[in-house]
Design a protein around this motif. Structure first.
Motif, PDB file in Angstrom:
ATOM      1  N   GLY A 326       0.826  -1.203   0.000  1.00 20.05           N
ATOM      2  CA  GLY A 326       0.000   0.000   0.000  1.00 20.05           C
ATOM      3  C   GLY A 326       0.858   1.250   0.000  1.00 20.05           C
ATOM      4  N   LEU A 327       1.896   1.274  -0.842  1.00 19.91           N
ATOM      5  CA  LEU A 327       2.851   2.383  -0.835  1.00 19.91           C
ATOM      6  C   LEU A 327       2.178   3.700  -1.196  1.00 19.91           C
ATOM      7  N   THR A 328       2.573   4.748  -0.500  1.00 17.29           N
ATOM      8  CA  THR A 328       2.153   6.099  -0.853  1.00 17.29           C
ATOM      9  C   THR A 328       3.218   6.812  -1.677  1.00 17.29           C
ATOM     10  N   ASP A 329       4.472   6.364  -1.552  1.00 19.68           N
ATOM     11  CA  ASP A 329       5.593   7.016  -2.237  1.00 19.68           C
ATOM     12  C   ASP A 329       6.689   5.995  -2.518  1.00 19.68           C
ATOM     13  N   LEU A 330       7.526   6.344  -3.505  1.00 19.85           N
ATOM     14  CA  LEU A 330       8.785   5.644  -3.721  1.00 19.85           C
ATOM     15  C   LEU A 330       9.933   6.621  -3.504  1.00 19.85           C
ATOM     16  N   PHE A 331      11.026   6.124  -2.947  1.00 19.40           N
ATOM     17  CA  PHE A 331      12.276   6.875  -2.853  1.00 19.40           C
ATOM     18  C   PHE A 331      13.258   6.142  -3.759  1.00 19.40           C
ATOM     19  N   LEU A 332      13.628   6.756  -4.867  1.00 17.38           N
ATOM     20  CA  LEU A 332      14.487   6.135  -5.876  1.00 17.38           C
ATOM     21  C   LEU A 332      15.948   6.460  -5.594  1.00 17.38           C
ATOM     22  N   THR A 333      16.769   5.446  -5.385  1.00 17.65           N
ATOM     23  CA  THR A 333      18.175   5.667  -5.042  1.00 17.65           C
ATOM     24  C   THR A 333      19.096   5.293  -6.195  1.00 17.65           C
ATOM     25  N   LYS A 334      20.326   5.795  -6.107  1.00 18.12           N
ATOM     26  CA  LYS A 334      21.428   5.437  -7.008  1.00 18.12           C
ATOM     27  C   LYS A 334      21.153   5.762  -8.480  1.00 18.12           C
ATOM     28  N   LEU A 335      20.410   6.824  -8.725  1.00 12.71           N
ATOM     29  CA  LEU A 335      20.203   7.232 -10.116  1.00 12.71           C
ATOM     30  C   LEU A 335      21.532   7.601 -10.765  1.00 12.71           C
ATOM     31  N   ASP A 336      22.472   8.128  -9.961  1.00 17.42           N
ATOM     32  CA  ASP A 336      23.774   8.541 -10.491  1.00 17.42           C
ATOM     33  C   ASP A 336      24.560   7.391 -11.101  1.00 17.42           C
ATOM     34  N   VAL A 337      24.302   6.161 -10.657  1.00 17.17           N
ATOM     35  CA  VAL A 337      25.042   5.001 -11.174  1.00 17.17           C
ATOM     36  C   VAL A 337      24.757   4.787 -12.655  1.00 17.17           C
ATOM     37  N   ALA A 399      13.254  12.300 -17.610  1.00 19.91           N
ATOM     38  CA  ALA A 399      12.305  11.446 -18.328  1.00 19.91           C
ATOM     39  C   ALA A 399      12.341  10.018 -17.784  1.00 19.91           C
ATOM     40  N   TYR A 400      13.530   9.555 -17.403  1.00 22.63           N
ATOM     41  CA  TYR A 400      13.671   8.214 -16.827  1.00 22.63           C
ATOM     42  C   TYR A 400      12.882   8.115 -15.520  1.00 22.63           C
ATOM     43  N   VAL A 401      13.029   9.114 -14.657  1.00 21.03           N
ATOM     44  CA  VAL A 401      12.314   9.121 -13.376  1.00 21.03           C
ATOM     45  C   VAL A 401      10.811   9.152 -13.603  1.00 21.03           C
ATOM     46  N   ARG A 402      10.353  10.002 -14.512  1.00 20.22           N
ATOM     47  CA  ARG A 402       8.915  10.109 -14.788  1.00 20.22           C
ATOM     48  C   ARG A 402       8.369   8.799 -15.363  1.00 20.22           C
ATOM     49  N   ALA A 403       9.162   8.139 -16.211  1.00 16.12           N
ATOM     50  CA  ALA A 403       8.719   6.868 -16.790  1.00 16.12           C
ATOM     51  C   ALA A 403       8.603   5.788 -15.718  1.00 16.12           C
ATOM     52  N   LEU A 404       9.584   5.735 -14.823  1.00 13.25           N
ATOM     53  CA  LEU A 404       9.518   4.749 -13.734  1.00 13.25           C
ATOM     54  C   LEU A 404       8.329   5.023 -12.826  1.00 13.25           C
ATOM     55  N   GLU A 405       8.056   6.287 -12.593  1.00 13.18           N
ATOM     56  CA  GLU A 405       6.918   6.670 -11.759  1.00 13.18           C
ATOM     57  C   GLU A 405       5.619   6.145 -12.356  1.00 13.18           C
ATOM     58  N   GLU A 406       5.467   6.321 -13.657  1.00 14.47           N
ATOM     59  CA  GLU A 406       4.245   5.864 -14.328  1.00 14.47           C
ATOM     60  C   GLU A 406       4.150   4.340 -14.331  1.00 14.47           C
ATOM     61  N   MET A 407       5.278   3.675 -14.597  1.00 16.10           N
ATOM     62  CA  MET A 407       5.278   2.212 -14.660  1.00 16.10           C
ATOM     63  C   MET A 407       5.068   1.559 -13.298  1.00 16.10           C
ATOM     64  N   SER A 408       5.520   2.236 -12.231  1.00 11.75           N
ATOM     65  CA  SER A 408       5.554   1.615 -10.912  1.00 11.75           C
ATOM     66  C   SER A 408       4.267   1.788 -10.116  1.00 11.75           C
ATOM     67  N   GLY A 409       3.390   2.686 -10.556  1.00 11.73           N
ATOM     68  CA  GLY A 409       2.081   2.786  -9.937  1.00 11.73           C
ATOM     69  C   GLY A 409       1.998   3.688  -8.731  1.00 11.73           C
ATOM     70  N   THR A 410       3.064   4.429  -8.428  1.00 11.45           N
ATOM     71  CA  THR A 410       2.997   5.397  -7.331  1.00 11.45           C
ATOM     72  C   THR A 410       4.015   6.496  -7.587  1.00 11.45           C
ATOM     73  N   ARG A 411       3.837   7.631  -6.917  1.00 12.38           N
ATOM     74  CA  ARG A 411       4.720   8.771  -7.170  1.00 12.38           C
ATOM     75  C   ARG A 411       6.117   8.504  -6.600  1.00 12.38           C
ATOM     76  N   ILE A 412       7.112   9.059  -7.268  1.00  8.81           N
ATOM     77  CA  ILE A 412       8.480   9.024  -6.765  1.00  8.81           C
ATOM     78  C   ILE A 412       8.701  10.325  -6.002  1.00  8.81           C
ATOM     79  N   TRP A 413       8.763  10.195  -4.690  1.00 10.18           N
ATOM     80  CA  TRP A 413       8.873  11.362  -3.821  1.00 10.18           C
ATOM     81  C   TRP A 413      10.233  12.035  -3.956  1.00 10.18           C
ATOM     82  N   ALA A 414      11.314  11.254  -3.967  1.00  8.99           N
ATOM     83  CA  ALA A 414      12.661  11.827  -4.020  1.00  8.99           C
ATOM     84  C   ALA A 414      13.598  10.851  -4.710  1.00  8.99           C
ATOM     85  N   VAL A 415      14.748  11.391  -5.135  1.00 11.00           N
ATOM     86  CA  VAL A 415      15.729  10.612  -5.897  1.00 11.00           C
ATOM     87  C   VAL A 415      17.106  10.815  -5.276  1.00 11.00           C
TER      88      VAL A 415
END
Length: 431
Positions: A326-337, A399-415
């Motif tokens: 029942g996630l309300t948010d995602l925190f996306l890590t290691k985008l720099d990699v 665009a990568y972050v926005r695409a993952l947000e749409e595919m994953s079914g919840t908002r990405i709060w921070a990266v």
């Protein structure tokens, strides 16, 4: 938001410590609570350029003023706990014991639990689960079999001796007759555990009562997950899982705080995927890309020291984690990699024997035979470690972050764009 949950949305090692530490540095966090697992967990936190690793302790033990709580759902090795506390003191982190509370109902890992763990894995051979060998599974097994030891038992020598003898009556039969190992002396175990009691006693409390009263007083409580959704004993890739509920439901049973009191559930997820230990992993890479992710990402387990298996982002797993927790948010890590790839593949579905699966396959066999169906997103070459706003990111990274947000079914709060506390980009400030 007085009750916030932070948990892993993949197979662990997503950077939960960074997310917890960020929340604790941005808001007044009064309590940070571990609710499952043992010292098989590992969180890495970088504070002022200095790297710290926590295993049994909540990562906010490094946040001045916050009280760290080890809940009833955790299995506690007193030896590991004191070793970790002593290590922090040696590095100049003061008042750690004064800011730590341990549940009287948390179960204890005794020396025979780790013995059983190690010999069982050796006995299983090629069918081994890939445990850390630290006794977590056997301690949980004793808990369910009603042969377990609780922290409170260390303060009653008679009860402790009875429980140890009862547990070893079964365990010694297995050690001697199945594994051809020497039986464990109950008196020795009791003496060892009693040796921890005096130091442990001031830290022990009814943590369920403590946390509910804190919420009644509008204090902020942060529940910190260990391991991750795909390692949950019910919802993970069974049997290649941990021995506890690492998903959001385990927060309630592991803390004594009811589900209606939780306000926000944040899933931490890497911009790609990693896994430690055995078990199926559809997007796993065995080529130069996998080697590159491993090298740039520094993918070695904090707790185990084992190399992590690496693969591309799996949106099927992300959608599953969103649903189960029942996630309300995602925190996306290691985008720099991911900087320096011309194109970045993302798994959007699985092919199982010619049938497309947009959601997690129902059976272990189907998941084991799943092959990823990829979409390819344009990459970027810029170093993004210095970015501090979403607009600072290169267009393709946005665009990568926005695409993952749409595919994953919840908002990405921070990266996360680097290991440091300050290396974070907030995508949704209103969250």
């Amino acid at each position: 938001m007085p009750a916030i949950v932070v948990l892993g949305a993949q197979w662990g090692d997503e950077g939960k410590g960074k997310a917890t530490d960020l929340l604790a540095s941005q808001e007044t966090i009064d309590y940070v609570v571990r609710t499952s697992g043992g010292h098989n967990a590992g969180h890495t936190i970088v504070v002022n350029g200095e790297r710290f690793a926590t295993h049994l302790l909540p990562s906010a033990i490094l946040t001045p003023g916050a009280t760290s709580v080890i809940g009833n759902g955790v299995v506690v090795s007193p030896e590991a706990l004191f070793r970790e506390l002593d290590g922090l003191r040696e590095r100049g982190v003061t008042d750690v014991e004064e800011r730590l509370v341990v549940s009287a109902n948390a179960h204890v890992i005794a020396s025979y639990h780790s013995t059983i763990d190690k010999v069982t894995e050796r006995f299983l051979g090629k069918n081994k689960i890939g445990t850390t060998g630290r006794g977590i599974g056997p301690a949980y097994a004793d808990k369910v079999n009603r042969l377990g030891l609780r922290v409170a038992d260390l303060f009653d020598e008679k009860i402790l001796a009875q429980k140890v003898e009862g547990a070893l009556e079964l365990r010694n039969q297995v050690l001697a007759k199945v594994y051809n190992r020497r039986a464990v002396e109950a008196e020795q175990v009791v003496e060892e555990l009693l040796g921890y009691a005096e130091r442990l006693r001031p830290m022990v409390a009814d943590t369920g009562l403590l946390l509910n009263r804190a919420l009644d007083e509008d204090k902020t409580v942060l529940f910190e997950g260990a391991q991750a959704t795909m390692l949950d004993v019910d919802h993970g890739t069974y049997p290649f899982v941990t021995s506890s509920n690492a998903s959001a439901g385990g927060v309630c049973t592991g803390s004594g705080v009811g589900p209606t009191r939780l306000d926000r559930v944040i899933g931490v997820i890497k911009a790609y995927t990693t896994r430690v230990g055995s078990g199926p992993f559809p997007t796993e890479l065995f080529d130069e890309d996998g080697e590159k992710l491993w090298k740039i990402g520094g993918e070695v387990g904090v707790s185990t020291g084992r190399d992590r298996r690496c693969g591309w982002y799996d949106a099927v797993i992300a959608r599953y984690a969103t649903r189960v927790n029942g996630l309300t948010d995602l925190f996306l890590t290691k985008l720099d990699v991911l900087s320096s790839w011309e194109q970045v593949p993302v798994c959007v579905a699985y092919d199982v024997d010619g049938v497309r699966h947009d959601e997690m396959p129902m059976t272990q066999t189907e998941f084991h035979h799943a092959t990823p169906i990829y979409e390819y997103l344009d990459g970027w070459w810029e170093d993004i470690s210095g970015c501090r706003t979403f607009e600072d990111l290169p267009p393709n990274a946005q665009a990568y972050v926005r695409a993952l947000e749409e595919m994953s079914g919840t908002r990405i709060w921070a990266v996360g764009v680097g290991p440091g506390r300050e290396q974070t980009v907030v995508v949704h400030p209103e969250a």
